[in-house]
Design an enzyme around this catalytic site. Structure first.
Site, PDB file in Angstrom:
ATOM      1  N   ASP A 294       0.907  -1.232   0.053  1.00  0.00           N
ATOM      2  CA  ASP A 294       0.123   0.137   0.102  1.00  0.00           C
ATOM      3  C   ASP A 294       1.001   1.186   0.014  1.00  0.00           C
ATOM      4  O   ASP A 294       0.324   2.408   0.336  1.00  0.00           O
ATOM      5  CB  ASP A 294      -0.920   0.157   1.228  1.00  0.00           C
ATOM      6  CG  ASP A 294      -1.924  -1.192   1.163  1.00  0.00           C
ATOM      7  OD1 ASP A 294      -2.605  -1.501  -0.040  1.00  0.00           O
ATOM      8  OD2 ASP A 294      -2.410  -1.472   2.175  1.00  0.00           O
TER       9      ASP A 294
ATOM     10  N   SER B 106      18.715 -45.351   1.379  1.00  0.00           N
ATOM     11  CA  SER B 106      18.855 -44.244   0.169  1.00  0.00           C
ATOM     12  C   SER B 106      17.499 -44.019  -0.319  1.00  0.00           C
ATOM     13  O   SER B 106      17.312 -44.439  -1.513  1.00  0.00           O
ATOM     14  CB  SER B 106      19.866 -44.847  -0.842  1.00  0.00           C
ATOM     15  OG  SER B 106      19.610 -46.095  -1.155  1.00  0.00           O
TER      16      SER B 106
END
Length: 633
Positions: free
Chosen positions: A34, A542
């Site tokens: 604003d 993994s």
């Protein structure tokens, strides 16, 4: 009549010719929500007569419909194009607008004011020559003002306009204006912003935008438009720098022509100039500067050309042609500043694609030194980065590249990181300097090769990478397999996930970041063992495809075997040999794969083992068969 037509045509051609050779200023507007950024841009478009009659009619109608300005024209509606922005009265995306005056062409980026859109602001600022930072005269210097000013300094914008907006709402107070400017200059000096022009304005009413306002007799500086039309731009600075041209394409239409195409990033080049190709360092002389419209006697920054050289030197896409006497640096490790732009967090050690200029290489964040609080400028320790966070970190590449520090050259110092799986851009970065280690550490050639070491053992080196859920049977099968290989007289070593965490990786936990580092270390150890000629069996969950691909990339083709030990989550949880699933379900074990952390199953592994139908003995035999067929044993 024909004479008049010719005159009109001549005038149009003259106008187009003059317009084509105007300089181009790219700038951004930023500030707190604003503060009036969109209104200011709308006013600039209006005052520069860049709004057509139908657009003006639609704007007047929309302004009455929205009713935010009491029936007056709401210039912000020219820029806030997204429906979400109009509904909320804020700017979310980066809105680009073009306009021109008699003296210059402009591209302006209206950037978001909210903190969560930091990445959008950085995107808009990345190509800008100047920043217009708005401050609401009623509110003064706010946190968002400091944040955007820091980002402007980070991106390397040198020219700043401090537009103190809504001065009409503080009765055009000279004292208030100078109070704000004094506060801002003290902060700007601390972050390295020096070239600042402060202007009191009212974007809504047009005061000091295109014409001097009678409301500010105490102000003797330029209007905003006058400043934008006259300020020095980066284009002029780049032309004065040494010659640089990243090679985009090697043009070889026939055996008689070999040219190197690219956009000149900085400096100038002429036939006869000595140039150096990087990273190889080989030198040659420019023979011709070829364009579609014929050869040129000279070319400068911003022009796309094809250069032919006097010598047949090796130059490829991604290499850089530079002035031989003042080339850029070449390195493979850097200190960088990184702006993270992805919803998924940054994981140090994970491989990403790095794109700098026309060069794309593999890169890893090796050391996340600290992240920066853009509101307070404080440094904080961090292991990962979330969306919109900024950090200073070290990067390591898989090969050396030519670069200039970002503060000297955005084109050869700025880069992006790309996710290797999705090809999405996940970060923007700036190279600050090369690490000394990148110049001081060199690969030592050894007389005893991996081939010789493996030959002495009567085998071929290989890495068998077992992956699967906890409880799938990886360790059991790997243990059976190693016994069978040992019985065949093969030289092996088994790296088991739990065993490695007792020593090499005892400092790591189970967050995604620690899992990535866990696999990175093990992959490097496996590579060294394979280099010693061993058959290496790696048994780790993994869970992430990216790290398994990274491990594969460390080995020569044909030496990496991904072994997917496939078991359903329900079956793995039923077995629960170590009681880990029970703890995870009870909330006692965080980041457990399959429960509250994902597992990315291999898409095309070399070996697929289904332990629901095969025993550990049968599974180990299946691996032996695959190794025999591949010529490893």
């Amino acid at each position: 009549m024909a004479h008049i037509s010719e005159l009109i045509e001549t005038d149009i051609e003259a106008y187009l010719e003059a317009h084509q050779h105007k300089s181009l200023l790219r700038f951004i507007t930023c500030g707190s929500v604003d503060d009036g950024k969109s209104t200011l841009i709308g006013r600039l478009l209006y005052d520069s007569k860049m709004i057509f009659e139908d657009q003006m009619a639609a704007l007047e109608a929309d302004s009455k419909k929205v009713g935010t300005q009491g029936g007056e024209i709401d210039f912000a509606l020219l820029v806030d194009g997204l429906a979400a922005e109009r509904e909320q009265g804020i700017t979310i995306d980066v809105a680009y607008r073009f306009f021109s005056t008699d003296k210059r062409k402009f591209i302006v980026a209206d950037t978001p004011g909210h903190e969560q859109y930091t990445r959008n602001m950085v995107t808009g600022a990345s190509t800008a020559d100047l920043a217009v930072i708005l401050i609401d005269a009623r509110k003064g210097v706010l946190t968002q003002t400091r944040r955007h000013s820091f980002l402007v300094a980070l991106i390397g914008i040198r020219q700043v306009v401090l537009a103190v907006n809504k001065m009409d709402l503080v009765d055009w107070s000279k004292d208030r204006f100078h109070e704000i400017v004094s506060d801002y200059l003290a902060f700007a000096d601390a972050i390295g912003l020096k070239d600042i022009t402060a202007i009191p304005i009212s974007g809504l009413n047009g005061d000091n935008i295109a014409s001097t306002s009678a409301a500010t007799p105490w102000y003797g500086g330029p209007t905003l438009m006058q400043h934008l039309e006259s300020v020095e731009i980066d284009e002029d600075r780049l032309k004065a720098r040494p010659f640089r041209m990243p090679v985009q394409w090697v043009n070889r239409p026939n055996l008689d022509f070999r040219g190197f195409c690219g956009l000149i990033a900085s400096g100038a080049v002429r036939p006869g100039d000595k140039v150096r190709a990087l990273p190889s360092g080989r030198t040659s002389t420019v023979e011709r500067i070829v364009t579609r419209d014929g050869d040129l006697a000279a070319a400068v920054a911003g022009q796309s050309v094809t250069l032919t050289l006097a010598d047949e030197i090796d130059v490829s896409r991604g290499d850089v042609l530079a002035a031989a006497a003042s080339p850029p640096e070449v390195a493979d490790q850097f200190e960088t500043t990184l702006v993270w732009m992805a919803d998924e967090e940054l994981l140090p050690g994970r491989p990403y694609w790095l794109k700098l200029g026309t060069k794309t290489v593999s890169a890893q964040v090796t050391d996340l030194k600290y992240k920066i609080n853009v509101n307070t400028l404080e440094h904080a320790a961090a292991k990962t980065l979330a969306l919109n966070e900024i950090a200073v970190c070290n990067l390591a590449l898989d090969q050396a590249i030519a670069f200039d520090p970002y503060e000297d050259d955005k084109d050869l110092g700025g880069f992006i990181l790309i996710d290797r799986m999705t090809n999405a851009t996940v970060a923007a970065g700036m190279i600050r300097f090369a690490l000394r280690r990148s110049h001081n550490i060199h690969w030592q050639a050894l007389d005893v090769t991996r081939t010789a070491r493996a030959g002495a053992k009567g085998q071929k080196p290989a890495v068998l990478w077992f992956t699967g859920l906890s409880g799938a049977g990886k360790s059991t099968i790997a243990n059976v397999l190693e016994k069978k290989l040992f019985a065949l007289g093969k030289h092996t070593y088994l790296l088991d996930g739990d065993n490695v965490r007792h020593g090499l990786n005892k400092d790591l936990g189970f967050t995604d970041a620690d899992r990535v580092e866990n696999i990175r270390r093990v992959a490097e150890v496996a590579r060294l063992m394979a280099d010693a000629g061993l058959i290496v069996i790696v048994s780790f969950i993994s869970p992430f495809k990216a790290e398994r691909d990274m491990a594969r990339s460390l080995l020569p083709p044909g030496e990496f075997f991904e072994v997917f030990v496939d078991t359903s989550l329900a079956e793995a949880e039923r077995r629960d040999v170590k009681g880990l699933y029970k703890k995870a379900r009870a909330g006692e074990l965080k980041h457990f794969t399959g429960v509250d952390s994902p597992y990315e199953a291999p898409e095309s592994p070399e070996i697929h083992l289904d332990t629901a139908v095969a025993s550990p003995e049968d599974s180990a035999d299946a691996v032996l068969t695959a190794l025999t067929e591949a010529g490893v044993i």
